[in-house]
Design an enzyme around this catalytic site. Structure first.
Site, PDB file in Angstrom:
ATOM      1  N   GLU A   1       0.840  -1.188   0.000  1.00 18.30           N
ATOM      2  CA  GLU A   1       0.000   0.000   0.000  1.00 18.30           C
ATOM      3  C   GLU A   1       0.884   1.250   0.000  1.00 18.30           C
ATOM      4  OE1 GLU A   1      -2.537   0.765   3.386  1.00 18.30           O
ATOM      5  OE2 GLU A   1      -4.062   1.640   2.106  1.00 18.30           O
TER       6      GLU A   1
ATOM      7  N   GLY B   1       3.903   1.276  10.689  1.00 21.15           N
ATOM      8  CA  GLY B   1       3.710   0.718  12.026  1.00 21.15           C
ATOM      9  C   GLY B   1       2.973  -0.598  11.933  1.00 21.15           C
TER      10      GLY B   1
ATOM     11  N   ASN C   1      -2.599  -6.124   5.564  1.00 17.60           N
ATOM     12  CA  ASN C   1      -2.767  -7.189   4.562  1.00 17.60           C
ATOM     13  C   ASN C   1      -3.768  -8.226   5.077  1.00 17.60           C
ATOM     14  OD1 ASN C   1      -0.363  -6.058   3.235  1.00 17.60           O
ATOM     15  ND2 ASN C   1       0.675  -6.965   4.990  1.00 17.60           N
TER      16      ASN C   1
ATOM     17  N   GLU D   1      -5.556  -2.363  12.960  1.00 18.94           N
ATOM     18  CA  GLU D   1      -5.270  -3.222  11.798  1.00 18.94           C
ATOM     19  C   GLU D   1      -6.325  -4.322  11.655  1.00 18.94           C
ATOM     20  OE1 GLU D   1      -3.278  -2.046   9.816  1.00 18.94           O
ATOM     21  OE2 GLU D   1      -2.176  -0.692  11.143  1.00 18.94           O
TER      22      GLU D   1
HETATM   23 ZN   LIG Z   1      -4.878   1.895   8.777  1.00 16.76          ZN
END
Ligand SMILES: [Zn+2]
Length: 870
Positions: A150, A283, A287, A320
């Site tokens: 990304e 950080g 995925n 995440e």
């Molecule tokens: Zn994010």
């Protein structure tokens, strides 16, 4: 040349998702359905070879196949049609557009066909594409491979339609030395022997997803395993760090269960892996099924880590994992809606963190990031949450505070306006409707309107499609029979003279100060003021509970009453009042004394979050005082102001103290150290000496502040000692804290030594390059740092991934506060840096000019205030 027209002529938030209308650069005549990719990396040669078979659907007749490819050599291509296979001509590589195009002799008619490509690429240490993650173990250099795609770097590993709307399934295979473990989005097959010590793994086919979410990690990992709601959970770490992954695993189990319930759609993959590496591009990177973290965002060592690290790990994991739904299962169609990913994951992650850790008061502390976003959003260089993204540089640039923190704050305001349950029901509907597909902001508004019955688009679009935000002005009218409070709005700006006058629909929660849960909601819509009748004797507070993304400005009599009512205000409202008042000072709407008097009153009995806000402002004033004759006096006053707050806390943790108190102790020591308090320096040095003898003697919470205080004031021998500790530190957290101390050093000769570290390989490449900005700002040596950077710029920029380059030189300039430096930065960038840096340069130059102006305007009054207090 094929026309790569940008179709994003305007922000399209008002349209629901449609594939054909989604902006982007690639032609949509051919759409990928399924990728089967085989990779063979060679760590020793730093190269890789790949083959891929892409099943595609030809939607419109075309003679060209255009896909993304960057830094790859495409050695061979075949097109397989129903009528037979034919060799593709050599592709035309366009490095600027990051594409490879094949021109065919005949028109390709609509229908399915297959493209086979062979390609080769290089592995580098810049964390983009498939890259080498280097780290040390037992003094030896070790390496792993990982991916960071990304926003636009999948194209560095394999030729592909590398825009988020081109969702496809992926079947990935990889050949590696047998000693390595491999992790990707889906479970791996058993290894098959290939050659001597090589084995081949094949991962199960993924569901439909965007290219930027594909992942691959290869290395000599250790892992822990667990399970929640039938989902296999694993965390992979580099050798020796297994125990530090346990806390993240506990957090993961709670969070996944919470989200399964909240989203109403169960986590859709068979397993969720998380990988911690000492060197990464972000950080955390979400995925799908294979989240990659930097060590310092996933690892927590109960013996040596700080409370801050514990909180950060929980928050980043929650962020995440929220992406596994918001971003991975449902993906923004184009980067102009990146906030749908990042604003949402930030909000959801904070909500989950708060749910499981109420004593951290994370929403109160999220006001810090909200205020940082508002500070930028009040400036000429801001942009709407949704904005046109024309190219790769724009996409990279959009990962900023507006996308994350304003996005989170606006969602929180809308949730508060709609109510928690209707909001959650809307999210569940949105998830079901767009699973395995794409969406726009308008799709979210429609889902929320459906669940709540409220005109969400009308209110929300003003906040996402317009730059900036309003200030709600409250006045008092006593002439009429009833006392009325008037509310009106205008755009709130700082250091911006010709801002377009904009209006918002603002849900203002207002009521008697001290009762945050029982305010009335007034929807302030247009230019005309609204009136509310109030008891003339009570203090009125707007934005009760601080869920609104706006400033409140009270007329003098209303502010006076509010100040008197301060002891009765809820913590959240006192904090909001501090934040708003300081912002009004910066905007030139109120004198600095208003803030300082308020802070002084609150500091009688402050909570840790309130004191944290005040410490932040004092630190900022200190940067303005740099180089002035008053700095020493200001620091002496600040020390006297802060000392009484450290005294009751002491240096050592007390049984039963709250996490907020532990954090406050750390920030007080850090601030007193910064201001040069001799007692703090003495104690920090003593504890550092003790730490050298017995590392266990220094609590994890104190390590950062003690290292920093000692490092800042280090002599030659201390600096060298710290350097050797930093080089050999096993824990990433400790390594970072020690390097931060080394680069904050006041002694110019040692600062020059710190700068020299930027050119060595003892740190991972991006961290090494970033040393220069630290010496500039934290070390207070902007001249030294800038001279060094100018001399070695090429070597320094080479250490950074593309997304770190734009901000690099502007970051070094943030150590300056005189306007001539803003001119210098602009001139230098124009002559020497690529055009993609222009937005970062404009932001930094605006900040420097603002600080120069603010210094002149506010410092005399600030100085007069604290001199009075002596
Ligand atoms: Zn994010």
């Amino acid at each position: 040349m094929i026309a790569l027209a940008f179709t994003s002529a305007f922000v399209r938030g008002e349209e629901p998702f449609s594939f054909d209308n989604t902006p982007g650069k690639l032609p949509k005549d051919i759409v990928p359905i399924r990728y089967s990719i085989d990779l063979a990396p060679n760590l020793d040669l730093a190269t890789f070879f790949g083959e891929e078979v892409i099943e595609v659907e030809v939607v419109n007749p075309t003679q060209k196949i255009v896909l993304n490819s960057l830094g790859l050599e495409i050695t061979h291509g075949t097109l397989v049609l129903a009528s037979g296979a034919l060799s593709l001509p050599a592709p035309r590589i366009d490095a600027a557009e990051q594409t490879a195009s094949f021109t065919l002799k005949k028109v390709l008619e609509p229908g399915r066909c297959t493209i086979r490509l062979s390609f080769a690429g290089k592995l580098t240490e810049a964390p983009e594409g498939l890259y080498i993650s280097r780290f040390q173990k037992d003094g030896k250099d070790r390496r792993a491979l990982a991916t960071q795609f990304e926003a636009t770097d999948a194209r560095r590993m394999f030729p592909c339609w590398d825009e988020p709307v081109f969702k496809a399934t992926f079947s990935l295979g990889v050949t590696v030395p047998s000693r390595f473990q491999v992790v990707s989005n889906m479970p791996a097959s058993a290894p098959e022997p290939v050659l001597s010590d090589l084995v081949k793994y094949r991962f199960a086919e993924s569901p439909k997803m965007s290219t930027y979410l594909l992942a691959l990690c290869i290395g000599d990992f250790e892992k822990i395993e667990d399970e929640v709601d039938g989902i296999q959970l694993r965390i992979f770490v580099t050798p020796g760090k297994l125990e530090q992954a346990r806390y993240a695993m506990e957090a993961t189990k709670k969070i996944v269960r919470f989200y399964n319930e909240y989203f109403g759609v169960k986590y859709p993959l068979p397993k969720l892996d998380q990988v911690a590496l000492p060197s990464t591009g972000a950080g955390g990177m979400e995925n799908w099924g294979c989240i990659v973290y930097n060590d310092n965002a996933l690892l927590y060592d109960p013996a040596t880590s700080s409370q801050q690290t514990r909180e950060r790990v929980f928050a980043v994991v929650a962020h995440e994992i929220a992406h596994q739904w918001f971003g991975d299962l449902v993906t923004m169609a184009w980067w102009d809606n990146l906030w749908l990913n990042e604003g949402f994951a930030s909000w959801m992650g904070t909500k989950a963190t708060d749910h499981f850790n109420p004593d951290w008061k994370v929403w109160l502390r999220a006001s810090g990031s909200k205020n940082a976003a508002m500070r930028l959003d009040a400036r000429a260089t801001t942009h709407p949450i949704q904005r046109q993204i024309a190219n790769e540089a724009d996409a990279i640039d959009s990962f900023d505070e507006i996308t994350y923190s304003k996005g989170q704050a606006v969602l929180r305001m809308i949730e508060s306006w709609l109510g928690e349950d209707p909001f959650r029901d809307g999210i569940r509907g949105y998830m079901k409707e767009h699973a395995y597909s794409s969406s726009t902001t308008e799709d979210l508004w429609r889902a929320l309107a459906k669940s709540s019955g409220k005109p969400v688009h009308d209110l929300a679009s003003g906040w996402t499609e317009q730059p900036g935000f309003p200030v709600v002005r409250l006045g008092l009218q006593t002439e009429s029979p009833d006392t009325t409070v008037t509310l009106s709005q205008e755009r709130f700006t700082i250091h911006q003279l010709d801002a377009a006058p904009l209006l918002w629909q603002i849900p203002v929660v207002i009521g008697p100060a001290g009762d945050p849960e029982h305010g009335a909601v007034l929807l302030l819509k247009g230019k005309d003021p609204e009136r509310l009748v109030f008891d003339p004797d009570i203090a009125i507070k707007a934005n009760l509970g601080d869920r609104g993304y706006f400033r409140s400005e009270y007329s003098a009599p209303l502010f006076k009453r509010l100040r008197k009512a301060v002891p009765h205000l809820a913590e959240v409202d006192r904090l909001n009042l501090l934040d708003d008042t300081w912002a009004l000072v910066e905007a030139g709407r109120t004198p600095p004394a208003d803030y300082l008097d308020l802070a002084d009153a609150i500091a009688d009995h402050p909570t840790p979050t309130e004191l944290g806000q005040i410490i932040g402002v004092l630190g900022y004033i200190d940067t303005l005082e740099r180089g002035t004759p008053n700095q020493a006096g200001f620091r002496a006053w600040a020390i006297r102001f802060l000392q009484p707050h450290l005294a009751p806390l002491g240096w050592d943790a007390k049984p039963g103290e709250t996490p907020l108190e532990s954090n406050l102790r750390a920030s007080l020591i850090r601030a007193l150290g910064l201001f040069g308090d001799p007692g703090t320096l003495r104690e920090a040095r003593a504890r550092f000496v003790q730490f050298l003898e017995d590392p266990a003697s220094l609590n994890g919470n104190l390590r950062g502040p003690v290292f920093l205080t000692v490092g800042r004031n280090a002599d030659d021998a201390t600096w060298e000692k710290m350097h050797s500790l930093a080089r050999n530190a096993d824990s990433f957290e400790q390594k970072r804290a020690l390097y931060a101390a080394l680069t904050s050093v006041r002694d110019p000769e040692l600062a020059a030594k710190a700068l020299a570290l930027a050119l060595t390989t003892e740190l991972i490449a991006p961290d090494a390059a970033r040393i220069v900005a630290r010496v500039s700002f934290d070390g207070e040596h902007p001249d030294l740092a800038w001279n060094f950077a100018r001399e070695h710029l090429e070597a320094l920029l080479e250490k950074l991934p593309a997304n770190g380059v734009n901000d690099y030189v502007p970051g070094i300039f943030r150590g300056f506060t005189d306007a001539a430096r803003a001119d210098e930065l602009e001139a230098f960038a124009k002559a020497n840096l690529p055009p993609a840096v222009s937005h970062s340069v404009a932001k930094a130059a605006d900040e420097i000019r603002f600080q120069a102006e603010f210094k002149q305007r506010a410092l005399p009054e600030i100085d007069a205030w604290w001199k009075e207090k002596k």
